[in-house]
Design an enzyme around this catalytic site. Structure first.
Site, PDB file in Angstrom:
ATOM      1  N   GLY A 113      16.080  11.327 -32.912  1.00 57.26           N
ATOM      2  CA  GLY A 113      17.081  11.627 -34.167  1.00 57.26           C
ATOM      3  C   GLY A 113      18.511  10.662 -33.468  1.00 57.26           C
ATOM      4  O   GLY A 113      20.166  10.366 -34.067  1.00 57.26           O
ATOM      5  N   ALA A 114      18.693   9.725 -32.525  1.00 58.60           N
ATOM      6  CA  ALA A 114      19.825   9.777 -32.237  1.00 58.60           C
ATOM      7  C   ALA A 114      20.307   8.175 -31.992  1.00 58.60           C
ATOM      8  O   ALA A 114      21.133   7.598 -31.839  1.00 58.60           O
ATOM      9  CB  ALA A 114      20.520   9.631 -30.519  1.00 58.60           C
ATOM     10  N   GLY A 115      19.458   7.286 -33.260  1.00 58.98           N
ATOM     11  CA  GLY A 115      20.205   5.580 -33.554  1.00 58.98           C
ATOM     12  C   GLY A 115      19.136   5.066 -32.774  1.00 58.98           C
ATOM     13  O   GLY A 115      19.782   3.621 -32.239  1.00 58.98           O
ATOM     14  N   LEU A 116      18.396   5.458 -31.739  1.00 59.20           N
ATOM     15  CA  LEU A 116      17.843   4.219 -31.223  1.00 59.20           C
ATOM     16  C   LEU A 116      16.603   4.803 -31.081  1.00 59.20           C
ATOM     17  O   LEU A 116      15.282   4.230 -30.341  1.00 59.20           O
ATOM     18  CB  LEU A 116      18.184   5.079 -29.522  1.00 59.20           C
ATOM     19  N   GLY A 117      16.251   5.011 -32.246  1.00 58.06           N
ATOM     20  CA  GLY A 117      14.097   4.401 -32.498  1.00 58.06           C
ATOM     21  C   GLY A 117      13.444   5.070 -32.366  1.00 58.06           C
ATOM     22  O   GLY A 117      12.370   4.747 -31.751  1.00 58.06           O
ATOM     23  N   SER A 118      13.923   6.168 -32.540  1.00 58.86           N
ATOM     24  CA  SER A 118      12.772   6.907 -31.777  1.00 58.86           C
ATOM     25  C   SER A 118      11.991   7.343 -32.527  1.00 58.86           C
ATOM     26  O   SER A 118       9.824   7.339 -31.766  1.00 58.86           O
ATOM     27  CB  SER A 118      13.267   8.891 -30.590  1.00 58.86           C
ATOM     28  N   SER A 119      11.770   7.883 -33.896  1.00 58.60           N
ATOM     29  CA  SER A 119      10.278   8.010 -34.344  1.00 58.60           C
ATOM     30  C   SER A 119       9.755   6.330 -34.431  1.00 58.60           C
ATOM     31  O   SER A 119       8.106   6.604 -34.224  1.00 58.60           O
ATOM     32  CB  SER A 119      11.133   8.283 -35.842  1.00 58.60           C
ATOM     33  N   ALA A 121       9.244   4.313 -32.435  1.00 59.05           N
ATOM     34  CA  ALA A 121       8.609   4.193 -30.909  1.00 59.05           C
ATOM     35  C   ALA A 121       7.261   5.101 -30.809  1.00 59.05           C
ATOM     36  O   ALA A 121       6.701   4.244 -30.181  1.00 59.05           O
ATOM     37  CB  ALA A 121      10.123   4.061 -29.832  1.00 59.05           C
ATOM     38  N   ASP A 163      12.917  -1.299 -37.627  1.00 57.87           N
ATOM     39  CA  ASP A 163      13.008  -0.857 -36.578  1.00 57.87           C
ATOM     40  C   ASP A 163      11.767  -0.612 -35.663  1.00 57.87           C
ATOM     41  O   ASP A 163      11.532  -0.746 -34.708  1.00 57.87           O
ATOM     42  CB  ASP A 163      13.110   1.269 -36.793  1.00 57.87           C
TER      43      ASP A 163
HETATM   44  C1  MEV Z   1      18.009   3.771 -39.636  1.00 50.86           C
HETATM   45  O1  MEV Z   1      17.791   3.681 -37.669  1.00 50.86           O
HETATM   46  C2  MEV Z   1      18.695   2.609 -40.032  1.00 50.86           C
HETATM   47  C3  MEV Z   1      18.621   2.365 -40.698  1.00 50.86           C
HETATM   48  O2  MEV Z   1      19.489   0.990 -41.560  1.00 50.86           O
HETATM   49  C4  MEV Z   1      17.575   2.517 -42.061  1.00 50.86           C
HETATM   50  C5  MEV Z   1      16.417   1.898 -41.988  1.00 50.86           C
HETATM   51  O3  MEV Z   1      16.625   0.069 -41.512  1.00 50.86           O
HETATM   52  O4  MEV Z   1      15.934   2.246 -41.789  1.00 50.86           O
HETATM   53  C6  MEV Z   1      19.926   3.254 -41.218  1.00 50.86           C
END
Ligand code: MEV
Length: 329
Positions: A113-119, A121, A163
């Site tokens: 959940g830190a912005g690195l696309g864990s879910s 991946a 993602d």
């Molecule tokens: C989340 O990693 C990225 C967002 O742009 C949402 C998405 O693209 O699905 C915030």
């Protein structure tokens, strides 16, 4: 038994705006989720999650759904059940095996959940591994499509393809609505700072939507991010040092626009400023925001060193572009 792994990603540009049809450029980075699946003799699903940068846990649940009996904090449990469950359904569908059950082991060095696309991946690797275990080798584009369906379901239709496409294909990619392409990009000197926290993607996306509905400036900001992405894309085709400097400037602008949309956080701003003051070419939050990670561009050690002394930064690491997307071993 089959194992597959898939990379996480950073956004060079375009998160949030991509949800409204603007282009985005995520880049896969060498931090991976690794998923091992083994078909069971019954239709049950057992998920064993390890090393998710949180305490591991195990959850087992049956064909009929219902609440699994497990002692684990709820957000983790939700992540495991919704994303892995959705991924397994996609694999069953691909293999036309609706009754297939699996033991699934998830390991990941991508902060959750830190912005690195864990879910993304985890979903990408689970679909590829489970389909392969059932005898179907999906090509990465189909894995990306199916993974997108899972993310869209879990995030109530608010997810973009960015993602999941990036994780499945690897490298730098460009996503605009349903138009997803791979890009030729130089290996960018990414430095990632992580505040140890996370943001709620669903809530943050919903917040931007409300702001955009209410204020013209927010709609204009989303459009301005799209313009930045188009400029950045042209720069990626140039290979001179000046292009890298300009990419950094655009990253700084993008962070400012994301801040205006209300998705930054004090910790993210602190790390961004520390990186800039250390001489990074540019720095911005990556992903949904609210907490989690920033990405900076710096070929020297200066940003990495400065971030180790930044109170808001719990972890700092250099991340190379992951040229391989999903890999079935
Ligand atoms: C989340 O990693 C990225 C967002 O742009 C949402 C998405 O693209 O699905 C915030």
């Amino acid at each position: 038994m089959v194992t597959a792994h898939a990379p996480g990603k950073v956004y060079l540009f375009g998160e949030h705006a991509v949800v409204y049809g603007e282009p985005a450029i995520p880049c896969a980075v060498e931090r991976r989720a690794t998923v091992t699946v083994e078909e069971r003799s019954d239709a049950r699903l057992r998920v064993d999650a390890k090393d998710l940068q949180l305490e591991g846990f195990t959850v087992e649940y049956g064909e009929t759904g219902g609440d699994p009996a497990v002692e684990a904090p709820n957000p983790m449990l939700e992540a495991a059940t919704q994303y892995v469950d959705g991924a397994v359904s996609q694999a069953r569908d691909a293999a036309d095996a609706p009754e297939a059950g699996f033991d699934v082991t998830v390991e990941s060095d991508i902060p959750l959940g830190a912005g690195l696309g864990s879910s993304a991946a985890v979903v990408v690797a689970t679909i590829a591994a489970a389909a392969s275990e059932l005898g179907v080798d999906l090509d990465p584009r189909e894995v990306a499509d199916r993974a997108y369906q899972v993310e869209a379901d879990v995030q109530d239709g608010q997810a973009s393809r960015a993602d999941t496409f990036c994780s499945a294909m690897g490298g730098a990619v460009r996503v605009e609505g349903d138009d997803c392409r791979t890009l030729d990009a130089p290996d960018l000197p990414f430095v990632i700072g992580y505040d140890g926290g996370s943001g709620d993607t669903g809530e943050l996306v919903a917040g931007v939507r409300e702001l955009r509905d209410e204020y013209d400036f927010a709609a204009d900001t989303v459009a301005a991010i799209g313009d930045l992405v188009r400029e950045g894309e042209a720069l990626l085709e140039r290979e001179d040092e000046g292009a890298l400097t300009e990419l950094g400037r655009l990253m700084d602008f993008d962070h400012g626009l994301l801040e205006a949309l209300g998705v930054s956080a004090r910790s993210l701003d602190s790390m961004v400023w520390t990186a800039r003051e250390a001489g990074a070419l540019g720095a911005k939050l990556t992903g949904a925001g609210g907490g989690g990670c920033i990405v900076a561009l710096d070929a020297t050690d200066a940003t990495e060193t400065a971030l180790t002394y930044e109170a808001a930064c719990e972890q700092v690491f250099r991340a190379e572009l992951a040229t391989d997307g999903v890999v079935v071993e």
